[in-house]
Design a protein around this motif. Structure first.
Motif, PDB file in Angstrom:
ATOM      1  N   ASN A  91       0.806  -1.224   0.000  1.00 25.78           N
ATOM      2  CA  ASN A  91       0.000   0.000   0.000  1.00 25.78           C
ATOM      3  C   ASN A  91       0.836   1.270   0.000  1.00 25.78           C
ATOM      4  O   ASN A  91       0.286   2.375  -0.043  1.00 25.78           O
ATOM      5  CB  ASN A  91      -0.936   0.006   1.217  1.00 25.78           C
ATOM      6  N   GLY A  92       2.152   1.124   0.086  1.00 25.13           N
ATOM      7  CA  GLY A  92       3.010   2.299   0.100  1.00 25.13           C
ATOM      8  C   GLY A  92       3.242   2.890   1.473  1.00 25.13           C
ATOM      9  O   GLY A  92       3.701   4.026   1.584  1.00 25.13           O
ATOM     10  N   ASP A  93       2.936   2.123   2.537  1.00 21.89           N
ATOM     11  CA  ASP A  93       3.280   2.551   3.890  1.00 21.89           C
ATOM     12  C   ASP A  93       4.767   2.282   4.106  1.00 21.89           C
ATOM     13  O   ASP A  93       5.249   1.172   3.850  1.00 21.89           O
ATOM     14  CB  ASP A  93       2.465   1.787   4.929  1.00 21.89           C
ATOM     15  N   ILE A  94       5.502   3.270   4.593  1.00 21.65           N
ATOM     16  CA  ILE A  94       6.952   3.170   4.694  1.00 21.65           C
ATOM     17  C   ILE A  94       7.403   3.463   6.128  1.00 21.65           C
ATOM     18  O   ILE A  94       6.894   4.383   6.776  1.00 21.65           O
ATOM     19  CB  ILE A  94       7.644   4.159   3.736  1.00 21.65           C
ATOM     20  N   ILE A  95       8.366   2.674   6.609  1.00 20.76           N
ATOM     21  CA  ILE A  95       9.007   2.913   7.899  1.00 20.76           C
ATOM     22  C   ILE A  95      10.512   2.826   7.703  1.00 20.76           C
ATOM     23  O   ILE A  95      11.000   1.975   6.945  1.00 20.76           O
ATOM     24  CB  ILE A  95       8.570   1.896   8.964  1.00 20.76           C
ATOM     25  N   VAL A  96      11.249   3.691   8.370  1.00 16.72           N
ATOM     26  CA  VAL A  96      12.703   3.583   8.417  1.00 16.72           C
ATOM     27  C   VAL A  96      13.132   3.638   9.877  1.00 16.72           C
ATOM     28  O   VAL A  96      12.561   4.386  10.674  1.00 16.72           O
ATOM     29  CB  VAL A  96      13.390   4.704   7.602  1.00 16.72           C
ATOM     30  N   VAL A  97      14.091   2.805  10.253  1.00 19.24           N
ATOM     31  CA  VAL A  97      14.682   2.846  11.589  1.00 19.24           C
ATOM     32  C   VAL A  97      16.178   3.053  11.440  1.00 19.24           C
ATOM     33  O   VAL A  97      16.778   2.650  10.446  1.00 19.24           O
ATOM     34  CB  VAL A  97      14.395   1.567  12.403  1.00 19.24           C
ATOM     35  N   TRP A  98      16.795   3.681  12.440  1.00 16.44           N
ATOM     36  CA  TRP A  98      18.232   3.936  12.398  1.00 16.44           C
ATOM     37  C   TRP A  98      18.761   4.182  13.796  1.00 16.44           C
ATOM     38  O   TRP A  98      17.992   4.365  14.749  1.00 16.44           O
ATOM     39  CB  TRP A  98      18.525   5.126  11.483  1.00 16.44           C
ATOM     40  N   LEU A 136      14.889  -4.010  10.156  1.00 19.24           N
ATOM     41  CA  LEU A 136      13.449  -3.774  10.105  1.00 19.24           C
ATOM     42  C   LEU A 136      12.787  -4.739   9.143  1.00 19.24           C
ATOM     43  O   LEU A 136      13.331  -5.058   8.081  1.00 19.24           O
ATOM     44  CB  LEU A 136      13.181  -2.334   9.641  1.00 19.24           C
ATOM     45  N   GLY A 137      11.602  -5.213   9.528  1.00 17.66           N
ATOM     46  CA  GLY A 137      10.786  -6.027   8.641  1.00 17.66           C
ATOM     47  C   GLY A 137       9.341  -5.564   8.701  1.00 17.66           C
ATOM     48  O   GLY A 137       8.895  -5.012   9.712  1.00 17.66           O
ATOM     49  N   MET A 138       8.593  -5.772   7.620  1.00 14.15           N
ATOM     50  CA  MET A 138       7.197  -5.340   7.554  1.00 14.15           C
ATOM     51  C   MET A 138       6.375  -6.387   6.822  1.00 14.15           C
ATOM     52  O   MET A 138       6.844  -6.989   5.850  1.00 14.15           O
ATOM     53  CB  MET A 138       7.098  -3.991   6.825  1.00 14.15           C
ATOM     54  N   ASP A 139       5.137  -6.613   7.283  1.00 17.52           N
ATOM     55  CA  ASP A 139       4.250  -7.521   6.577  1.00 17.52           C
ATOM     56  C   ASP A 139       3.373  -6.748   5.596  1.00 17.52           C
ATOM     57  O   ASP A 139       3.472  -5.526   5.474  1.00 17.52           O
ATOM     58  CB  ASP A 139       3.430  -8.368   7.550  1.00 17.52           C
ATOM     59  N   LYS A 140       2.474  -7.470   4.921  1.00 16.59           N
ATOM     60  CA  LYS A 140       1.670  -6.848   3.870  1.00 16.59           C
ATOM     61  C   LYS A 140       0.694  -5.805   4.414  1.00 16.59           C
ATOM     62  O   LYS A 140       0.241  -4.924   3.673  1.00 16.59           O
ATOM     63  CB  LYS A 140       0.899  -7.914   3.094  1.00 16.59           C
ATOM     64  N   ASP A 141       0.345  -5.903   5.697  1.00 14.23           N
ATOM     65  CA  ASP A 141      -0.602  -4.964   6.291  1.00 14.23           C
ATOM     66  C   ASP A 141       0.063  -3.733   6.888  1.00 14.23           C
ATOM     67  O   ASP A 141      -0.623  -2.830   7.371  1.00 14.23           O
ATOM     68  CB  ASP A 141      -1.426  -5.665   7.378  1.00 14.23           C
ATOM     69  N   SER A 165      -0.007  -1.525  12.763  1.00 20.28           N
ATOM     70  CA  SER A 165      -0.530  -0.607  11.751  1.00 20.28           C
ATOM     71  C   SER A 165      -1.960  -0.186  12.036  1.00 20.28           C
ATOM     72  O   SER A 165      -2.434   0.827  11.512  1.00 20.28           O
ATOM     73  CB  SER A 165      -0.454  -1.258  10.359  1.00 20.28           C
ATOM     74  N   GLY A 166      -2.688  -0.964  12.872  1.00 23.45           N
ATOM     75  CA  GLY A 166      -4.051  -0.604  13.219  1.00 23.45           C
ATOM     76  C   GLY A 166      -4.111   0.575  14.179  1.00 23.45           C
ATOM     77  O   GLY A 166      -4.851   1.536  13.971  1.00 23.45           O
ATOM     78  N   THR A 167      -3.288   0.516  15.229  1.00 21.76           N
ATOM     79  CA  THR A 167      -3.251   1.594  16.215  1.00 21.76           C
ATOM     80  C   THR A 167      -2.281   2.704  15.838  1.00 21.76           C
ATOM     81  O   THR A 167      -2.294   3.778  16.446  1.00 21.76           O
ATOM     82  CB  THR A 167      -2.843   1.045  17.590  1.00 21.76           C
ATOM     83  N   LYS A 168      -1.420   2.422  14.849  1.00 22.92           N
ATOM     84  CA  LYS A 168      -0.382   3.374  14.419  1.00 22.92           C
ATOM     85  C   LYS A 168       0.604   3.680  15.551  1.00 22.92           C
ATOM     86  O   LYS A 168       1.117   4.791  15.658  1.00 22.92           O
ATOM     87  CB  LYS A 168      -0.998   4.692  13.918  1.00 22.92           C
TER      88      LYS A 168
END
Length: 223
Positions: A91-98, A136-141, A165-168
């Motif tokens: 869906n184009g949701d992006i997260i970066v950690v550092w 970092l890892g992310m699932d489809k949701d 991702s539901g509660t953000k």
């Protein structure tokens, strides 16, 4: 970035980055002594790349949905930090950690918006310090897991924090990934998470007293 040119190409589904001031290195492989690290996430002919340099973290977005796909101009992520790890879902949701300033930070964006949230979110909260080996890892949701190394002085271990991702929101507590054993110190973390949210971490441990290696360890998390 800082005097950095980059080109992307695909060879048997392996993505590489050419950096003008270093030999080419494989995207996503964390080399602890390289100056400047790059990570990339690709979904649906779209990509986001994040890099670090002396002025902090920068990023660029690529839209390949049209024939003449182009990279965006540099978009600032943070004025400080190193070792970025970035993930994007369908869906184009992006997260970066550092890591930076003896802490681990996260920032969020969407591919449509192409802007990072400010200020960054502090995931580690200070001592015991955690600022190395961010993964970092992310699932489809859009649910995500961030993993990093905690420095207890004479030994180091890996911990994680989850994003819903539901509660953000990120979890307030952290979970142990590796054994929190003062006699064992960890390094060389590899971490992956699939579309369903299942994750695996692997690392190497050594004895802090004798310095002798112990083994390669793994831990799994099933959603």
């Amino acid at each position: 970035g800082y005097n950095t040119s980059m080109s992307l190409y695909s060879c048997d589904n392996v993505i590489y980055a050419n950096k003008s001031y270093r030999n080419p290195i494989i995207i996503g492989v964390s080399e602890p002594y390289y100056y400047g690290k790059v990570d990339i996430s690709i979904r649906n002919n779209k990509a986001v790349v994040v890099w670090d340099n002396s002025s902090g973290l920068g990023s660029s977005f690529y839209d390949g949905s049209t024939y003449s796909g182009t990279w965006s101009g540099p978009v600032k992520v943070s004025n400080y930090g190193s070792s970025p790890s970035v993930a994007m879902n369908e869906n184009g949701d992006i997260i970066v950690v550092w890591g930076g300033n003896d802490n681990v930070y996260a920032s969020h964006a969407t591919f449509s918006g192409k802007l990072w949230g400010t200020p960054p979110i502090n995931l580690s909260g200070g001592a015991p310090y955690g600022s190395e080996g961010t993964k970092l890892g992310m699932d489809k949701d859009g649910n995500a897991i961030a993993v990093w190394q905690m420095n207890f002085g004479w030994y180091r271990t890996y911990i994680s924090k989850r994003y819903d991702s539901g509660t953000k929101k990120w979890d307030t507590a952290t979970d142990n990934v590796s054994e929190n054993n003062p006699n064992l110190s960890t390094k060389y973390l590899s971490f992956s998470m699939n579309e369903s949210g299942n994750a695996v971490a692997m690392w190497f441990s050594s004895n802090v007293i004798t310095g002798s290696p112990t083994n390669v360890h793994a831990n799994f998390r099933y959603k």
